[in-house]
Design an enzyme around this catalytic site. Structure first.
Site, short mmCIF file in Angstrom:
data_model
loop_
_atom_site.label_atom_id
_atom_site.label_comp_id
_atom_site.label_asym_id
_atom_site.label_seq_id
_atom_site.Cartn_x
_atom_site.Cartn_y
_atom_site.Cartn_z
N GLU A 52 42.56 36.94 9.92
CA GLU A 52 42.83 37.60 8.64
C GLU A 52 44.33 37.57 8.41
O GLU A 52 45.10 38.18 9.15
CB GLU A 52 42.34 39.05 8.63
CG GLU A 52 42.57 39.71 7.27
CD GLU A 52 42.51 41.23 7.29
OE1 GLU A 52 42.28 41.81 6.21
OE2 GLU A 52 42.71 41.84 8.35
N HIS B 96 35.26 43.26 2.45
CA HIS B 96 35.13 44.71 2.46
C HIS B 96 36.37 45.44 1.95
O HIS B 96 36.36 46.67 1.87
CB HIS B 96 34.82 45.18 3.89
CG HIS B 96 35.89 44.81 4.87
ND1 HIS B 96 36.13 43.50 5.23
CD2 HIS B 96 36.79 45.55 5.54
CE1 HIS B 96 37.14 43.46 6.09
NE2 HIS B 96 37.56 44.69 6.30
N ASP B 97 37.42 44.71 1.60
CA ASP B 97 38.67 45.32 1.14
C ASP B 97 39.00 45.04 -0.32
O ASP B 97 39.92 45.65 -0.86
CB ASP B 97 39.85 44.80 1.99
CG ASP B 97 39.84 45.34 3.40
OD1 ASP B 97 39.31 46.44 3.62
OD2 ASP B 97 40.36 44.64 4.30
N ASP C 132 34.20 41.39 14.94
CA ASP C 132 35.47 41.69 14.27
C ASP C 132 36.40 42.33 15.30
O ASP C 132 36.21 43.48 15.68
CB ASP C 132 35.19 42.66 13.11
CG ASP C 132 36.26 42.61 12.03
OD1 ASP C 132 37.43 42.37 12.38
OD2 ASP C 132 35.92 42.83 10.86
N ASP D 220 41.38 40.80 13.00
CA ASP D 220 41.92 41.69 11.98
C ASP D 220 43.44 41.61 11.93
O ASP D 220 44.11 41.59 12.96
CB ASP D 220 41.46 43.12 12.29
CG ASP D 220 41.83 44.12 11.22
OD1 ASP D 220 41.39 43.94 10.08
OD2 ASP D 220 42.55 45.08 11.54
#
Length: 523
Positions: free
Chosen positions: A264, A326-327, A99, A201
């Site tokens: 992302e 995860h968000d 990531d 990200d």
């Protein structure tokens, strides 16, 4: 499958490392723990793991505040532990993605410490510094995604620095060629080490408007919504120059062969598609498609969403699908336990690369976090409006031993209440479990190239039924899903009458009469 397109037919499995497996009893997952659980992942049938950030970090935002892009956070292990994990994953035929957090660093990164030291420091322009507004105060009205102004005043130098997230996460200035070169070297460092790709990200945040004008107000904003939505992020995100950055990253990935870049990007589909780039200057391989996360969960809405996305893809653009991360709230919380099985069947049978979030193969739902155990700065900054992420980041349950086998210590967040029965060992032994359904669906993807790589053709339906064909050459497969809680009739197409049921969501055997929350794959 050829090495060049491994990621097209692969299923990617996201690991949140703090919560996957603890090997040393400190209550926090680590790299040795991930390596310990590779046999279970191989048994499940996934093809690649993506690990959320593991770089050295003060953990202000749990690893998304990076203090060294070429090291390993001591809580997770050391560089040798990473090398061992990578080698062990490759030995099992699994790919490994890291990531990358290129939009911002930690305020403790040596680069920022230098940048902050003085206005004439050589690294001053590696970050985004601006004078106060003419009447004092922040340079413009940009709002942090975590609430409050996106500008933090630095008393010593009399300027503000920009942070799209926490003030401990200053944004890097990708318009500076030296910073850009240093960050691109980070990709080379990890690719040379053998990493198979990156999830990038907040890619759409990476370049800002050069003149920093105010963002337009969002007149539709209502009390109780996140503060950052009081404005439209017209000038602080999705700038044309970001595609040059993506293209440079892609060129580096291509230099190393069979690697993949996943961006992302939370944008409407037409703007999302621009991140594929074009034939002359390709962008990321897979701009993340998050539509299933926020979709209305009914057959007609989902059918239209899939058709629109498929129709918008540029030539050569490969689709991808995501149910959770995860968000965002977990799928079992959003649609319930029964429809979560249908959602898994949908994710693993649509055309494109699926990403599976750890724990969704068990049907874990969001976990209630007691107030005294809240960790997430987003929830702390804007409490009670549903933006907290702790509930979806809780530890994995592996068996019925203490703490689900996650740790011999005190877990950093509580597990789900039903972990003694909702764990990998228990579900592996239960033929009707979510884990067994997921493993069977993944096995079908490996056994049937039509599922992994075939074309998608919608089948006209009514009511709560969503149906489609996957076709590759002469191989044809039929997927029929009941998105409702009542029985539904389905007229099997003539071409599919000779096909056999190879999977069902709830254990039925008649695709002409779908029970509630039932789904079938015919091959």
């Amino acid at each position: 499958m050829t090495a060049q397109i491994w990621w097209k037919s692969a299923t990617i499995y996201q690991i949140y490392p703090r919560s996957f497996q603890d090997s040393n009893g400190d209550g926090i997952g680590d790299l040795k723990g991930i390596e310990q659980r590779l046999p279970e992942l191989a048994d499940l049938g996934i093809d690649a793991i993506w690990i959320s950030p593991i770089f050295p970090s003060p953990q202000a935002d749990f690893g998304y505040d990076v203090a060294d892009y070429c090291g390993i956070e001591p809580q997770f292990g050391a560089l040798e532990d990473f090398d061992a994990l990578l080698a062990a994953a490759h030995a099992r035929g699994l790919k490994l993605l890291l990531d990358l957090v290129p939009n911002h660093s930690s305020d403790q990164h040596p680069w920022f410490l230098e940048s902050r030291a003085s206005r004439d420091n050589p690294k001053r322009d590696w970050y985004i510094w601006r004078d106060p507004a003419p009447n004092g105060g922040p340079p413009n009205n940009w709002i942090s995604d975590f609430g409050g102004s996106a500008w933090e005043y630095d008393e010593a130098s009399g300027q503000y620095y920009y942070h799209a997230f926490l003030k401990e996460q200053p944004d890097l200035n990708w318009r500076n060629p030296e910073l850009r070169a240093a960050m691109l070297d980070v990709l080379r460092f990890w690719f040379a080490r053998g990493v198979d790709g990156f999830r990038i990200d907040v890619l759409w945040h990476m370049v800002k408007h050069a003149d920093f004008p105010d963002n337009p107000a969002n007149d539709a904003w209502q009390e109780g919504e996140p503060e950052y939505t009081t404005v439209h992020q017209l000038h602080s995100t999705d700038q044309p120059e970001v595609h040059d950055v993506a293209a440079e990253m892609r060129a580096i990935a291509d230099d190393y062969g069979a690697r993949v870049l996943i961006g992302e990007i939370y944008l409407p589909v037409p703007r999302l598609m621009t991140y594929y780039g074009n034939e002359d200057r390709p962008g990321v391989h897979l701009p993340f498609n998050f539509q299933l996360i926020g979709a209305e969960w009914n057959a007609r809405s989902l059918g239209a969403l899939i058709d629109d996305y498929e129709g918008a893809l540029p030539g050569g653009g490969w689709p991808n699908w995501v149910l959770g991360n995860h968000d965002r709230p977990r799928i079992a919380t959003r649609v319930g336990a029964f429809q979560a099985r249908i959602a898994m069947m949908l994710l693993l049978t649509l055309r494109g690369t699926p990403t599976l979030y750890y724990g969704d193969e068990l049907g874990i739902a969001d976990v209630d976090i007691p107030p005294h155990r809240i960790q997430d700065p987003r929830e702390i900054n804007e409490p009670g409006i549903g933006m907290g992420r702790d509930p979806v980041r809780t530890p994995m349950a592996w068996d019925a031993s203490a703490n689900g086998g996650f740790t011999a210590g005190d877990p950093w967040l509580p597990l789900h209440d039903d972990w003694p029965s909702r764990n990998v060992a228990a579900q592996r032994d239960d033929p009707r479990s979510m884990w067994r359904l997921t493993r069977h669906l993944l096995a079908l993807r490996h056994a049937h190239p039509a599922l992994a790589l075939g074309d998608y053709h919608a089948i006209e339906c009514s009511g709560d039924v969503l149906a489609y064909e996957r076709r590759l050459g002469d191989a044809r497969m039929l997927i029929v899903l009941n998105l409702g809680d009542r029985p539904q009739a389905f007229s099997i197409p003539e071409w599919a009458e000779g096909l056999a049921v190879v999977a069902s969501a709830q254990g039925g055997d008649d695709p002409a009469i779908l029970g509630p929350d039932e789904g079938y794959i015919l091959a």
